[in-house]
Scaffold this motif. Sequence first.
Motif, PDB file in Angstrom:
ATOM      1  N   UNK A   1       0.863  -1.173   0.000  1.00  0.00           N
ATOM      2  CA  UNK A   1       0.000   0.000   0.000  1.00  0.00           C
ATOM      3  C   UNK A   1       0.906   1.233   0.000  1.00  0.00           C
ATOM      4  N   UNK A   2       0.919   1.941  -1.115  1.00  0.00           N
ATOM      5  CA  UNK A   2       1.714   3.162  -1.242  1.00  0.00           C
ATOM      6  C   UNK A   2       0.839   4.380  -0.974  1.00  0.00           C
ATOM      7  N   UNK A   3       1.352   5.318  -0.184  1.00  0.00           N
ATOM      8  CA  UNK A   3       0.622   6.557   0.069  1.00  0.00           C
ATOM      9  C   UNK A   3       1.632   7.653   0.372  1.00  0.00           C
ATOM     10  N   UNK A   4       1.159   8.867   0.548  1.00  0.00           N
ATOM     11  CA  UNK A   4       2.067   9.985   0.752  1.00  0.00           C
ATOM     12  C   UNK A   4       1.807  10.681   2.083  1.00  0.00           C
ATOM     13  N   UNK A   5       2.841  11.343   2.571  1.00  0.00           N
ATOM     14  CA  UNK A   5       2.742  12.146   3.785  1.00  0.00           C
ATOM     15  C   UNK A   5       3.537  13.421   3.565  1.00  0.00           C
ATOM     16  N   UNK A   6       2.829  14.520   3.488  1.00  0.00           N
ATOM     17  CA  UNK A   6       3.455  15.823   3.274  1.00  0.00           C
ATOM     18  C   UNK A   6       4.433  15.788   2.104  1.00  0.00           C
ATOM     19  N   UNK A   7       3.991  15.159   1.018  1.00  0.00           N
ATOM     20  CA  UNK A   7       4.770  15.114  -0.211  1.00  0.00           C
ATOM     21  C   UNK A   7       5.792  14.000  -0.306  1.00  0.00           C
ATOM     22  N   UNK A   8       5.978  13.220   0.760  1.00  0.00           N
ATOM     23  CA  UNK A   8       6.941  12.125   0.756  1.00  0.00           C
ATOM     24  C   UNK A   8       6.215  10.787   0.588  1.00  0.00           C
ATOM     25  N   UNK A   9       6.853   9.864  -0.133  1.00  0.00           N
ATOM     26  CA  UNK A   9       6.261   8.560  -0.408  1.00  0.00           C
ATOM     27  C   UNK A   9       6.459   7.613   0.760  1.00  0.00           C
ATOM     28  N   UNK A  10       5.365   7.049   1.266  1.00  0.00           N
ATOM     29  CA  UNK A  10       5.407   6.070   2.342  1.00  0.00           C
ATOM     30  C   UNK A  10       4.988   4.701   1.824  1.00  0.00           C
ATOM     31  N   UNK A  11       5.523   3.663   2.462  1.00  0.00           N
ATOM     32  CA  UNK A  11       5.247   2.290   2.055  1.00  0.00           C
ATOM     33  C   UNK A  11       4.670   1.510   3.229  1.00  0.00           C
ATOM     34  N   UNK A  12       3.587   0.794   2.961  1.00  0.00           N
ATOM     35  CA  UNK A  12       2.999  -0.066   3.977  1.00  0.00           C
ATOM     36  C   UNK A  12       2.627  -1.411   3.377  1.00  0.00           C
ATOM     37  N   UNK A  13       2.372  -2.378   4.234  1.00  0.00           N
ATOM     38  CA  UNK A  13       1.891  -3.691   3.815  1.00  0.00           C
ATOM     39  C   UNK A  13       0.517  -3.899   4.439  1.00  0.00           C
ATOM     40  N   UNK A  14      -0.466  -4.097   3.590  1.00  0.00           N
ATOM     41  CA  UNK A  14      -1.839  -4.302   4.039  1.00  0.00           C
ATOM     42  C   UNK A  14      -2.156  -5.787   4.058  1.00  0.00           C
ATOM     43  N   UNK A  15      -2.546  -6.286   5.225  1.00  0.00           N
ATOM     44  CA  UNK A  15      -3.017  -7.663   5.364  1.00  0.00           C
ATOM     45  C   UNK A  15      -4.531  -7.607   5.523  1.00  0.00           C
ATOM     46  N   UNK A  16      -5.245  -8.351   4.697  1.00  0.00           N
ATOM     47  CA  UNK A  16      -6.707  -8.283   4.720  1.00  0.00           C
ATOM     48  C   UNK A  16      -7.313  -9.670   4.581  1.00  0.00           C
ATOM     49  N   UNK A  17      -8.495  -9.851   5.139  1.00  0.00           N
ATOM     50  CA  UNK A  17      -9.167 -11.142   5.027  1.00  0.00           C
ATOM     51  C   UNK A  17      -9.574 -11.421   3.581  1.00  0.00           C
ATOM     52  N   UNK A  18      -9.712 -12.688   3.263  1.00  0.00           N
ATOM     53  CA  UNK A  18     -10.195 -13.053   1.922  1.00  0.00           C
ATOM     54  C   UNK A  18     -11.639 -12.601   1.739  1.00  0.00           C
ATOM     55  N   UNK A  19     -12.429 -12.691   2.810  1.00  0.00           N
ATOM     56  CA  UNK A  19     -13.813 -12.250   2.738  1.00  0.00           C
ATOM     57  C   UNK A  19     -13.960 -10.830   3.227  1.00  0.00           C
ATOM     58  N   UNK A  20     -15.191 -10.452   3.537  1.00  0.00           N
ATOM     59  CA  UNK A  20     -15.450  -9.100   4.020  1.00  0.00           C
ATOM     60  C   UNK A  20     -14.827  -8.917   5.402  1.00  0.00           C
ATOM     61  N   UNK A  21     -14.087  -7.822   5.623  1.00  0.00           N
ATOM     62  CA  UNK A  21     -13.466  -7.598   6.931  1.00  0.00           C
ATOM     63  C   UNK A  21     -14.453  -6.982   7.912  1.00  0.00           C
ATOM     64  N   UNK A  22     -14.089  -6.968   9.172  1.00  0.00           N
ATOM     65  CA  UNK A  22     -14.831  -6.209  10.168  1.00  0.00           C
ATOM     66  C   UNK A  22     -14.751  -4.738   9.804  1.00  0.00           C
ATOM     67  N   UNK A  23     -15.658  -3.936  10.369  1.00  0.00           N
ATOM     68  CA  UNK A  23     -15.628  -2.516  10.006  1.00  0.00           C
ATOM     69  C   UNK A  23     -14.558  -1.741  10.769  1.00  0.00           C
ATOM     70  N   UNK A  24     -13.815  -2.447  11.614  1.00  0.00           N
ATOM     71  CA  UNK A  24     -12.680  -1.848  12.328  1.00  0.00           C
ATOM     72  C   UNK A  24     -11.384  -2.426  11.774  1.00  0.00           C
ATOM     73  N   UNK A  25     -10.488  -1.548  11.349  1.00  0.00           N
ATOM     74  CA  UNK A  25      -9.167  -1.970  10.912  1.00  0.00           C
ATOM     75  C   UNK A  25      -8.134  -1.660  11.979  1.00  0.00           C
TER      76      UNK A  25
END
Length: 280
Positions: free
Chosen positions: A6-30
């Motif tokens: 999961x790539x996103x930005x913070x104040x113009x800088x590129x940040x990198x994350x790893x998103x782990x998610x269920x195969x099915x629908x997740x809970x509404x809380x991450x």
Amino acid sequence: MKESVLNFTCEGEALVGILAEPEGAPADVGVLIIVGGPQYRAGSHRQFTLLARHLASNGFAALRFDYRGMGDSAGETRDFLAVDADITAAVDALLASQTQLKRVVLWGLCDAASATLLYLERQPDPRVVGLALANPWVRSTASLARTHVKHYYGKRLLQAEFWLKLLRGGVGLDALKSLMRTVKASRGPAADTRGFQQRMAAGWRRTRLPILLMLSGDDYTAKEFLGHASESQDWAGLLSENRVSRIDFPGADHTFSEAMQLERLTTVTHRWLQDIAPSP
């Protein structure tokens, strides 16, 4: 479960994350796993990787990411006192990654737990609905000295072996000087009233959110936190609030490096999350 970058930005800088998610629908809380420093998103002995995968396998999407200047993220290196913008950007990215997510729990170890409380003290975030804090960092010269006097020197002075060694000249002058310096430092003020420890307490008090507090039994950071919380007026009564679920881990070290301790840590986190938002 499945993982993706999961790539996103913070104040113009590129940040990198790893998103782990269920195969099915997740809970509404991450879950946003905030990483203490200096280390990157995998954590010591892959602690955060295994935690995120366990949560995703049980229905909770989890994001672990690198601050600016750490791991694969761009920007200048910063400490836990200056990561508010990074946390905000990560919460934005996690919620935007899946439309089912409505709320977020912040999970942090050591100074990441401290950064979590400082984040909410400075800027209350209505999207955050719970805090999971492991061995929070409240280090000061005085608090560290008191911890050593109580949990190391205190036991040492009660041992006959120590006094026999002292009488026989087996305890060097440098060791005695070190003890005296530590005792002197331990008599200092509990904390700078303008310091981050007071702001952590203010963040804890302000949120009114459910808090999972996880403390290692074999860790000076955890002992120092308990000592500070019991001595500082700013922390009076906070750990005994009904919304606080305190779980002690006898024998666990700072990073829960033993497999059994880490497994218990992930299970405790998962069960606490179920009380907030049962997974589908």
